[in-house]
Design a protein around this motif. Structure first.
Motif, short mmCIF file in Angstrom:
data_model
loop_
_atom_site.label_atom_id
_atom_site.label_comp_id
_atom_site.label_asym_id
_atom_site.label_seq_id
_atom_site.Cartn_x
_atom_site.Cartn_y
_atom_site.Cartn_z
N VAL A 9 -27.92 -66.68 13.04
CA VAL A 9 -28.65 -66.88 14.29
C VAL A 9 -29.61 -68.06 14.15
CG1 VAL A 9 -30.35 -65.86 15.85
CG2 VAL A 9 -28.42 -64.49 15.06
N VAL A 10 -30.32 -68.13 13.03
CA VAL A 10 -31.25 -69.23 12.80
C VAL A 10 -30.52 -70.56 12.73
CG1 VAL A 10 -32.81 -70.24 11.09
CG2 VAL A 10 -33.04 -67.84 11.70
N ARG A 11 -29.34 -70.55 12.13
CA ARG A 11 -28.58 -71.80 12.03
C ARG A 11 -28.06 -72.24 13.40
NH1 ARG A 11 -23.66 -73.33 7.80
NH2 ARG A 11 -23.28 -75.39 8.67
N ARG A 12 -27.75 -71.28 14.27
CA ARG A 12 -27.17 -71.62 15.58
C ARG A 12 -28.17 -72.36 16.45
NH1 ARG A 12 -26.06 -66.56 17.54
NH2 ARG A 12 -24.33 -66.52 16.08
N CYS A 30 -35.14 -85.89 13.93
CA CYS A 30 -35.32 -85.20 12.65
C CYS A 30 -33.97 -85.04 11.95
CB CYS A 30 -35.88 -83.79 12.88
SG CYS A 30 -37.59 -83.73 13.43
N VAL A 31 -34.04 -84.71 10.68
CA VAL A 31 -32.85 -84.31 9.94
C VAL A 31 -32.85 -82.78 9.91
CG1 VAL A 31 -31.58 -84.41 7.78
CG2 VAL A 31 -32.92 -86.39 8.54
N ASP A 32 -31.83 -82.18 10.52
CA ASP A 32 -31.74 -80.72 10.60
C ASP A 32 -31.45 -80.15 9.21
OD1 ASP A 32 -31.24 -78.64 13.11
OD2 ASP A 32 -30.27 -78.02 11.24
N TRP A 33 -32.28 -79.21 8.78
CA TRP A 33 -32.17 -78.76 7.38
C TRP A 33 -30.99 -77.84 7.13
CZ3 TRP A 33 -32.55 -73.68 5.67
CH2 TRP A 33 -33.10 -72.74 6.55
N THR A 34 -30.45 -77.20 8.17
CA THR A 34 -29.26 -76.37 7.94
C THR A 34 -27.97 -77.16 8.17
OG1 THR A 34 -29.31 -75.54 10.23
CG2 THR A 34 -30.41 -74.21 8.54
N ALA A 48 -35.62 -68.02 15.68
CA ALA A 48 -34.32 -68.32 16.27
C ALA A 48 -34.42 -68.26 17.79
CB ALA A 48 -33.27 -67.35 15.77
N MET A 49 -33.52 -68.98 18.47
CA MET A 49 -33.41 -68.95 19.91
C MET A 49 -32.05 -68.37 20.28
SD MET A 49 -36.28 -70.30 20.91
CE MET A 49 -35.99 -70.70 22.63
N GLN A 50 -32.04 -67.50 21.27
CA GLN A 50 -30.81 -66.88 21.72
C GLN A 50 -30.29 -67.60 22.96
OE1 GLN A 50 -32.13 -62.80 22.22
NE2 GLN A 50 -31.53 -62.27 20.14
N LEU A 51 -29.03 -67.99 22.93
CA LEU A 51 -28.39 -68.71 24.02
C LEU A 51 -27.76 -67.70 24.98
CD1 LEU A 51 -27.50 -71.52 25.13
CD2 LEU A 51 -25.43 -71.26 23.73
N PRO A 62 -36.57 -66.79 23.08
CA PRO A 62 -36.90 -66.52 21.67
C PRO A 62 -36.28 -65.21 21.20
CG PRO A 62 -38.86 -67.12 22.91
CD PRO A 62 -37.77 -66.89 23.91
N ALA A 63 -35.73 -65.22 20.01
CA ALA A 63 -35.23 -63.98 19.41
C ALA A 63 -36.43 -63.15 18.95
CB ALA A 63 -34.32 -64.30 18.22
N PRO A 64 -36.34 -61.84 19.01
CA PRO A 64 -37.47 -61.01 18.57
C PRO A 64 -37.74 -61.17 17.08
CG PRO A 64 -35.52 -59.66 18.99
CD PRO A 64 -35.21 -61.03 19.49
#
Length: 253
Positions: A113-116, A192-196, A228-231, A222-224
């Motif tokens: 989820v964080v990577r998405r 930025c350079v995305d770290w994932t 992470a952000m939920q689409l 926002p994810a609880p």
């Protein structure tokens, strides 16, 4: 001038910063704060897997070291990264640091989820941000210097990446204007350079504005208990149409 009035400045003491980040609970707190929000000590303690009293000591060290700031609201203290420079430092370290071993389904799900899609301090990061940035470069909405090409999902890097500045073109300014985002043609925007993903994603004023539009329209939420952000389904459909990208998750191999 007397000797005691003269100040001498030597090299930067990198070890002082390294000592602040070296303890895992402090490192996890900094990662949790990368979304730019104010978070309570109790939540940061859960993120780090330590007792509240233990986390309080770690947070005090980070405050004293200028890495985070604190505010008291009633009985509780809330913490946030001190500024964007600290966020950039943490992101850079995340790019070169080894990854932690995932030992549970919950941790694996959270990592995906964080990577998405996630907050990258005050703008959008993750696979979604890389896809949006790549689409804007593909359509000529932003252009990078010839000697510093933009690394996207379709244009993988062949070297270690650095943040770069791109220029918003007139078509890019008009496109953003249709989203209610005012950016003049010729304006510079930082990537930025995305770290994932190890690709570039759009930051600066356009990056902040795109995240704001996505949140205001309910496309991202926002994810609880996570940065992470939920689409949403509507968000996926809208962003796929706007940017001409496929945001469906591919099965892992």
């Amino acid at each position: 001038m007397h000797s005691n009035e003269r100040q001498h400045h030597g090299e930067a003491d990198l070890s002082a910063v390294a000592k602040l980040i070296a303890e895992p609970p402090r490192a996890k707190a900094l990662m949790a704060l990368l979304d730019g929000r104010w978070l309570p000590a109790s939540m940061l303690a859960r993120e780090a897997g330590v007792a509240n009293s233990t986390m309080s000591g770690h947070l005090a060290r980070l405050v004293d070291g200028g890495m985070i700031v604190a505010e008291k609201h009633g009985r509780y203290r809330y913490y946030r990264l001190a500024d964007a420079t600290v966020a950039e430092l943490v992101e850079v370290m995340a790019r070169i640091a080894p990854t932690l071993t995932i030992s549970s389904l919950r941790a694996d799900t959270r990592a995906r989820v964080v990577r998405r899609a996630r907050h990258c301090y005050d703008h959008l990061g993750g696979r979604l941000a890389v896809a949006i940035t790549g689409a804007m470069a593909r359509d000529g909405y932003v252009v990078a210097p010839e000697d510093e090409p933009l690394a996207t999902a379709d244009n993988p890097p062949d070297h270690v990446l650095d943040p770069i500045a791109v220029t918003v073109t007139r078509p890019g300014s008009e496109f953003l204007g249709r989203l209610g985002i005012t950016v003049s043609a010729g304006s510079a925007a930082r990537c930025c350079v995305d770290w994932t993903e190890h690709r570039h994603h759009l930051a600066g004023a356009p990056g902040r504005a795109i995240l704001s539009v996505c949140r205001d329209r309910g496309w991202l939420r926002p994810a609880p208990h996570s940065r992470a952000m939920q689409l949403s389904d509507d968000g996926r459909d809208a962003l796929e149409e706007l940017f001409g990208v496929d945001l469906c998750e591919k099965p892992s191999r």
